[in-house]
Design an enzyme around this catalytic site. Structure first.
Site, PDB file in Angstrom:
ATOM      1  CG  ASP A   1      94.478 114.672  40.302  1.00  0.00           C
ATOM      2  OD1 ASP A   1      94.653 113.437  40.279  1.00  0.00           O
ATOM      3  OD2 ASP A   1      95.300 115.458  40.829  1.00  0.00           O
ATOM      4  CB  ILE A   2      94.294 118.134  44.482  1.00  0.00           C
ATOM      5  CG1 ILE A   2      94.268 119.407  45.292  1.00  0.00           C
ATOM      6  CG2 ILE A   2      95.649 117.461  44.580  1.00  0.00           C
ATOM      7  CD1 ILE A   2      94.313 119.169  46.796  1.00  0.00           C
TER       8      ILE A   2
ATOM      9  N   GLY B   1     103.999 104.395  39.770  1.00  0.00           N
ATOM     10  CA  GLY B   1     103.597 105.752  40.111  1.00  0.00           C
ATOM     11  C   GLY B   1     102.358 105.894  40.964  1.00  0.00           C
ATOM     12  CD  GLN B   2      97.869 102.434  43.560  1.00  0.00           C
ATOM     13  OE1 GLN B   2      98.340 101.360  43.159  1.00  0.00           O
ATOM     14  NE2 GLN B   2      96.734 102.523  44.222  1.00  0.00           N
TER      15      GLN B   2
ATOM     16  CG  HIS C   1      93.108 106.632  41.956  1.00  0.00           C
ATOM     17  ND1 HIS C   1      93.764 106.013  42.983  1.00  0.00           N
ATOM     18  CD2 HIS C   1      94.045 107.264  41.235  1.00  0.00           C
ATOM     19  CE1 HIS C   1      95.059 106.262  42.889  1.00  0.00           C
ATOM     20  NE2 HIS C   1      95.264 107.022  41.824  1.00  0.00           N
TER      21      HIS C   1
END
Ligand code: 5GP
Ligand code: ZN
Length: 115
Positions: free
Chosen positions: A33-34, A94-95, A101
């Protein structure tokens, strides 16, 4: 649906957008994850584009099981037996990226219920 040309995660899977990929399987891919929320924070995605976990589970239950298997392998490869696997399913919880994913989170204490 196999790929959506406008989807960020489809672009990472294709290599058109850079990603720190830790797993490339026949049907799943995993990348860091970034904006990591734990020492280990990897996203496990199916190669086939579906908008969320509910759609993926409905479309291909065996593939959906592979996401869980990939999550276990990713955690184990980094030395974690304990991890949290989260699917935010829908904007209301919150998607923000609408390609299925699973978040694999590990390496710190976590509370329950989640926020
Ligand atoms: P969601 O909120 O949809 O459950 O999770 C989307 C996740 O994608 C977030 O944790 C966010 O940090 C991550 N993300 C957003 N853009 C990128 C990107 O360009 N690359 C990577 N590796 N992760 C991203
Ligand atoms: Zn996609």
């Amino acid at each position: 649906m196999s790929a959506d040309p406008d989807c960020l995660f489809c672009k990472i899977i294709a290599g058109d957008v850079p990603g720190d990929v830790v797993h490339r399987g026949e049907r799943t891919v995993a990348f860091r994850d970034i904006n990591p929320q734990a020492p280990l924070h990897v996203l496990v995605v199916p190669r086939d584009h579906e908008p969320n976990a509910a759609a993926s589970a409905g479309a291909d239950a065996a593939m959906f099981a592979e996401i869980a298997t990939t999550a276990r392998a990713v955690a184990a490869a980094e030395g974690y037996d304990d991890y949290r696997l989260v699917f935010n399913t829908g904007a209301g919880v919150g998607q923000t990226v609408f390609h299925t994913h699973g978040h694999v989170l590990a390496g710190r204490a976590m509370t329950w219920p989640p926020g």
